[in-house]
Scaffold this motif. Sequence first.
Motif, PDB file in Angstrom:
ATOM      1  N   ARG A 191      -2.383 -26.583 -45.464  1.00 62.28           N
ATOM      2  CA  ARG A 191      -3.288 -26.266 -44.359  1.00 62.28           C
ATOM      3  C   ARG A 191      -2.878 -24.904 -43.806  1.00 62.28           C
ATOM      4  O   ARG A 191      -1.813 -24.755 -43.218  1.00 62.28           O
ATOM      5  CB  ARG A 191      -3.191 -27.338 -43.286  1.00 62.28           C
ATOM      6  N   ALA A 192      -3.723 -23.893 -44.035  1.00 54.70           N
ATOM      7  CA  ALA A 192      -3.457 -22.549 -43.531  1.00 54.70           C
ATOM      8  C   ALA A 192      -4.431 -22.245 -42.395  1.00 54.70           C
ATOM      9  O   ALA A 192      -5.647 -22.363 -42.562  1.00 54.70           O
ATOM     10  CB  ALA A 192      -3.604 -21.519 -44.643  1.00 54.70           C
ATOM     11  N   ILE A 193      -3.906 -21.842 -41.260  1.00 51.72           N
ATOM     12  CA  ILE A 193      -4.702 -21.581 -40.067  1.00 51.72           C
ATOM     13  C   ILE A 193      -4.939 -20.073 -39.939  1.00 51.72           C
ATOM     14  O   ILE A 193      -3.980 -19.295 -39.943  1.00 51.72           O
ATOM     15  CB  ILE A 193      -3.996 -22.091 -38.803  1.00 51.72           C
ATOM     16  N   PRO A 194      -6.202 -19.620 -39.836  1.00 53.11           N
ATOM     17  CA  PRO A 194      -6.462 -18.191 -39.619  1.00 53.11           C
ATOM     18  C   PRO A 194      -6.187 -17.812 -38.173  1.00 53.11           C
ATOM     19  O   PRO A 194      -6.587 -18.518 -37.240  1.00 53.11           O
ATOM     20  CB  PRO A 194      -7.945 -18.050 -39.959  1.00 53.11           C
ATOM     21  N   MET A 195      -5.500 -16.676 -37.977  1.00 57.08           N
ATOM     22  CA  MET A 195      -5.152 -16.208 -36.633  1.00 57.08           C
ATOM     23  C   MET A 195      -5.400 -14.716 -36.544  1.00 57.08           C
ATOM     24  O   MET A 195      -5.085 -13.974 -37.470  1.00 57.08           O
ATOM     25  CB  MET A 195      -3.674 -16.511 -36.327  1.00 57.08           C
ATOM     26  N   ARG A 196      -5.951 -14.293 -35.429  1.00 56.12           N
ATOM     27  CA  ARG A 196      -6.167 -12.869 -35.205  1.00 56.12           C
ATOM     28  C   ARG A 196      -4.832 -12.154 -35.272  1.00 56.12           C
ATOM     29  O   ARG A 196      -3.833 -12.621 -34.726  1.00 56.12           O
ATOM     30  CB  ARG A 196      -6.826 -12.655 -33.842  1.00 56.12           C
ATOM     31  N   ALA A 197      -4.807 -10.995 -35.959  1.00 60.26           N
ATOM     32  CA  ALA A 197      -3.525 -10.356 -36.234  1.00 60.26           C
ATOM     33  C   ALA A 197      -3.593  -8.862 -35.979  1.00 60.26           C
ATOM     34  O   ALA A 197      -4.665  -8.243 -36.038  1.00 60.26           O
ATOM     35  CB  ALA A 197      -3.116 -10.617 -37.684  1.00 60.26           C
ATOM     36  N   ALA A 198      -2.423  -8.271 -35.741  1.00 63.24           N
ATOM     37  CA  ALA A 198      -2.300  -6.819 -35.692  1.00 63.24           C
ATOM     38  C   ALA A 198      -2.461  -6.266 -37.097  1.00 63.24           C
ATOM     39  O   ALA A 198      -2.089  -6.916 -38.082  1.00 63.24           O
ATOM     40  CB  ALA A 198      -0.943  -6.432 -35.110  1.00 63.24           C
ATOM     41  N   PHE A 210      -3.304 -15.696 -42.311  1.00 65.39           N
ATOM     42  CA  PHE A 210      -3.389 -17.135 -42.563  1.00 65.39           C
ATOM     43  C   PHE A 210      -1.974 -17.674 -42.650  1.00 65.39           C
ATOM     44  O   PHE A 210      -1.171 -17.185 -43.463  1.00 65.39           O
ATOM     45  CB  PHE A 210      -4.160 -17.392 -43.863  1.00 65.39           C
ATOM     46  N   LEU A 211      -1.670 -18.661 -41.817  1.00 68.33           N
ATOM     47  CA  LEU A 211      -0.315 -19.197 -41.731  1.00 68.33           C
ATOM     48  C   LEU A 211      -0.299 -20.682 -42.024  1.00 68.33           C
ATOM     49  O   LEU A 211      -1.139 -21.447 -41.532  1.00 68.33           O
ATOM     50  CB  LEU A 211       0.279 -18.950 -40.348  1.00 68.33           C
ATOM     51  N   ILE A 212       0.671 -21.076 -42.859  1.00 66.59           N
ATOM     52  CA  ILE A 212       0.951 -22.478 -43.126  1.00 66.59           C
ATOM     53  C   ILE A 212       1.920 -22.975 -42.058  1.00 66.59           C
ATOM     54  O   ILE A 212       2.934 -22.328 -41.777  1.00 66.59           O
ATOM     55  CB  ILE A 212       1.579 -22.650 -44.522  1.00 66.59           C
ATOM     56  N   LEU A 213       1.614 -24.108 -41.463  1.00 60.98           N
ATOM     57  CA  LEU A 213       2.518 -24.664 -40.463  1.00 60.98           C
ATOM     58  C   LEU A 213       3.688 -25.349 -41.148  1.00 60.98           C
ATOM     59  O   LEU A 213       3.510 -26.188 -42.019  1.00 60.98           O
ATOM     60  CB  LEU A 213       1.769 -25.657 -39.570  1.00 60.98           C
ATOM     61  N   VAL A 280       0.883 -16.464 -45.404  1.00 59.68           N
ATOM     62  CA  VAL A 280       0.636 -16.480 -46.857  1.00 59.68           C
ATOM     63  C   VAL A 280      -0.565 -15.634 -47.241  1.00 59.68           C
ATOM     64  O   VAL A 280      -0.813 -15.426 -48.437  1.00 59.68           O
ATOM     65  CB  VAL A 280       0.445 -17.926 -47.364  1.00 59.68           C
ATOM     66  N   GLY A 281      -1.326 -15.153 -46.263  1.00 58.61           N
ATOM     67  CA  GLY A 281      -2.469 -14.308 -46.566  1.00 58.61           C
ATOM     68  C   GLY A 281      -2.806 -13.442 -45.374  1.00 58.61           C
ATOM     69  O   GLY A 281      -2.521 -13.799 -44.221  1.00 58.61           O
ATOM     70  N   HIS A 282      -3.405 -12.272 -45.660  1.00 59.37           N
ATOM     71  CA  HIS A 282      -3.751 -11.348 -44.589  1.00 59.37           C
ATOM     72  C   HIS A 282      -4.988 -10.584 -45.023  1.00 59.37           C
ATOM     73  O   HIS A 282      -5.035 -10.070 -46.142  1.00 59.37           O
ATOM     74  CB  HIS A 282      -2.588 -10.397 -44.312  1.00 59.37           C
ATOM     75  N   ILE A 283      -6.000 -10.499 -44.153  1.00 62.61           N
ATOM     76  CA  ILE A 283      -7.215  -9.763 -44.483  1.00 62.61           C
ATOM     77  C   ILE A 283      -7.473  -8.704 -43.423  1.00 62.61           C
ATOM     78  O   ILE A 283      -7.166  -8.894 -42.248  1.00 62.61           O
ATOM     79  CB  ILE A 283      -8.432 -10.697 -44.652  1.00 62.61           C
ATOM     80  N   PHE A 284      -8.010  -7.548 -43.864  1.00 62.98           N
ATOM     81  CA  PHE A 284      -8.222  -6.407 -42.987  1.00 62.98           C
ATOM     82  C   PHE A 284      -9.600  -5.788 -43.234  1.00 62.98           C
ATOM     83  O   PHE A 284     -10.021  -5.658 -44.386  1.00 62.98           O
ATOM     84  CB  PHE A 284      -7.210  -5.281 -43.272  1.00 62.98           C
ATOM     85  N   TYR A 285     -10.270  -5.386 -42.165  1.00 72.13           N
ATOM     86  CA  TYR A 285     -11.371  -4.439 -42.277  1.00 72.13           C
ATOM     87  C   TYR A 285     -10.894  -3.161 -41.601  1.00 72.13           C
ATOM     88  O   TYR A 285     -10.502  -3.183 -40.430  1.00 72.13           O
ATOM     89  CB  TYR A 285     -12.629  -4.970 -41.585  1.00 72.13           C
ATOM     90  N   PHE A 286     -10.884  -2.054 -42.337  1.00 66.15           N
ATOM     91  CA  PHE A 286     -10.376  -0.817 -41.746  1.00 66.15           C
ATOM     92  C   PHE A 286     -11.356   0.345 -41.845  1.00 66.15           C
ATOM     93  O   PHE A 286     -10.980   1.513 -41.710  1.00 66.15           O
ATOM     94  CB  PHE A 286      -9.023  -0.413 -42.350  1.00 66.15           C
ATOM     95  N   GLY A 287     -12.626   0.043 -42.077  1.00 67.01           N
ATOM     96  CA  GLY A 287     -13.639   1.086 -41.999  1.00 67.01           C
ATOM     97  C   GLY A 287     -13.425   2.221 -42.975  1.00 67.01           C
ATOM     98  O   GLY A 287     -13.322   2.012 -44.189  1.00 67.01           O
TER      99      GLY A 287
END
Length: 438
Positions: A191-198, A210-213, A280-287
């Motif tokens: 179970r990976a929870i998406p969280m707003r990130a820097a 995305f973080l696994i607890l 375990v995962g990270h997604i970015f939109y950077f224009g």
Amino acid sequence: MRLSRYFLPVLKETPAEAQIVSHRLMLRAGLVRQHAAGIYNWLPLGHRVLRKVEQIVREEQDRAGAIEMLMPTVQTADVWRESGRYDDYGREMLRIVDRHDREMLYGPTHEEVITDVFRSMVRSYKDLPKTLYQIQWKFRDEVRPRFGVMRGREFLMKDAYSFDLDEAAARRAYNRMFVAYLRTFDRLGVRAIPMRAATGPIGGNLSHEFLILADTGESGVFVHRDLLNMQIPDAVDFDGDLQPLVDSWTGPYAATDEMHAPALEASLGENLVSARGIEVGHIFYFGTKYSAPMGCRVAGPDGQDIVLHMGSYGIGVSRLVGAIIESSHDENGIIWPESVAPFRVALINIKPGDPSVDAVADALYADLRNAGVDVLYDDRADERAGAKFATADLIGLPWHVTVGPKGVAAGYVELKCRRTGEKRDVSVESVLSHLTSV
């Protein structure tokens, strides 16, 4: 595979350098061995898990419309100077000078390379949108590599890159990857929870991690209880509007300790869950952060140049192996989700040399293999039954089938579920049907 012929160097004692559960169990179960600080050999059992994780990641990227390619691990410094990151990235970048005194580097990431590829080959708005991805080894020279594959210097990563004409289209690409990640981690049994990130050194203004607890997670996380029970969609129309689905997952509160808001959390009361998490995962939109300085543009419908909007999307494939163990183990060893287990069945012959036991075990081994079941057959003649059971628990295969003299004489074998510990006697003839029905 017969264990007597396999390469499985398990350890009885935990090496002193192993500080967290996944590192201890990966060493003890013979998944990896360290070559140098933060650099690991993936041994046969670990390699099988790594490839299964990789394949699930690949299938979900393909389903979301991304296209696989492969870029070099060694990159030229020139493209990094174009983007302005060569001097900014820091000492984590392993810099190399070749025999012709050209400055090179071992890629920590591939935004510059993919932008260079795209700008040289795509000229028209008619060729968009596109999302390209690879699964490739990377190197970041961590000042203090630790925790085994969880924070190594060399690691296997899936990195995808989207190219779109404007922000609205780029956000649609972002949403496709967001949903693809939900599906990927669900298939991996976590179970990976998406969280707003820097956004960090990648850049941009929109990012989720995305973080696994897990109790041993590196970050503190604060999440609304609803996120722990939300259903992952079984069927997704990746060509449709995914914004409502993304909104449903980003609406409830979720934040790491770097981004959390204590005042808001106080209003959640008992609905707030405080835990630890593993990214375990990270997604970015950077224009246009990379496309503008590197001249990645296409001719638009009116003939005017359009600077492309980009996003990047990473999954730590090798890191996931450790993260899965962190979230799925007990005092006896690993408990693999079936989707990534190196073998599905441990077939244990507790009395090799006994003709009747050997006959039943060998027949079951043949039947399971013919049915396409991945099976590791412990046929070792020089190990006691207790050691075989301990090995099966340690390496975490989902199902154990034990063949012994008493059971064979009565026409049954023991079937054990590794996750629950439940054991039951089943007839020799029904073993395959039991395994294929669960």
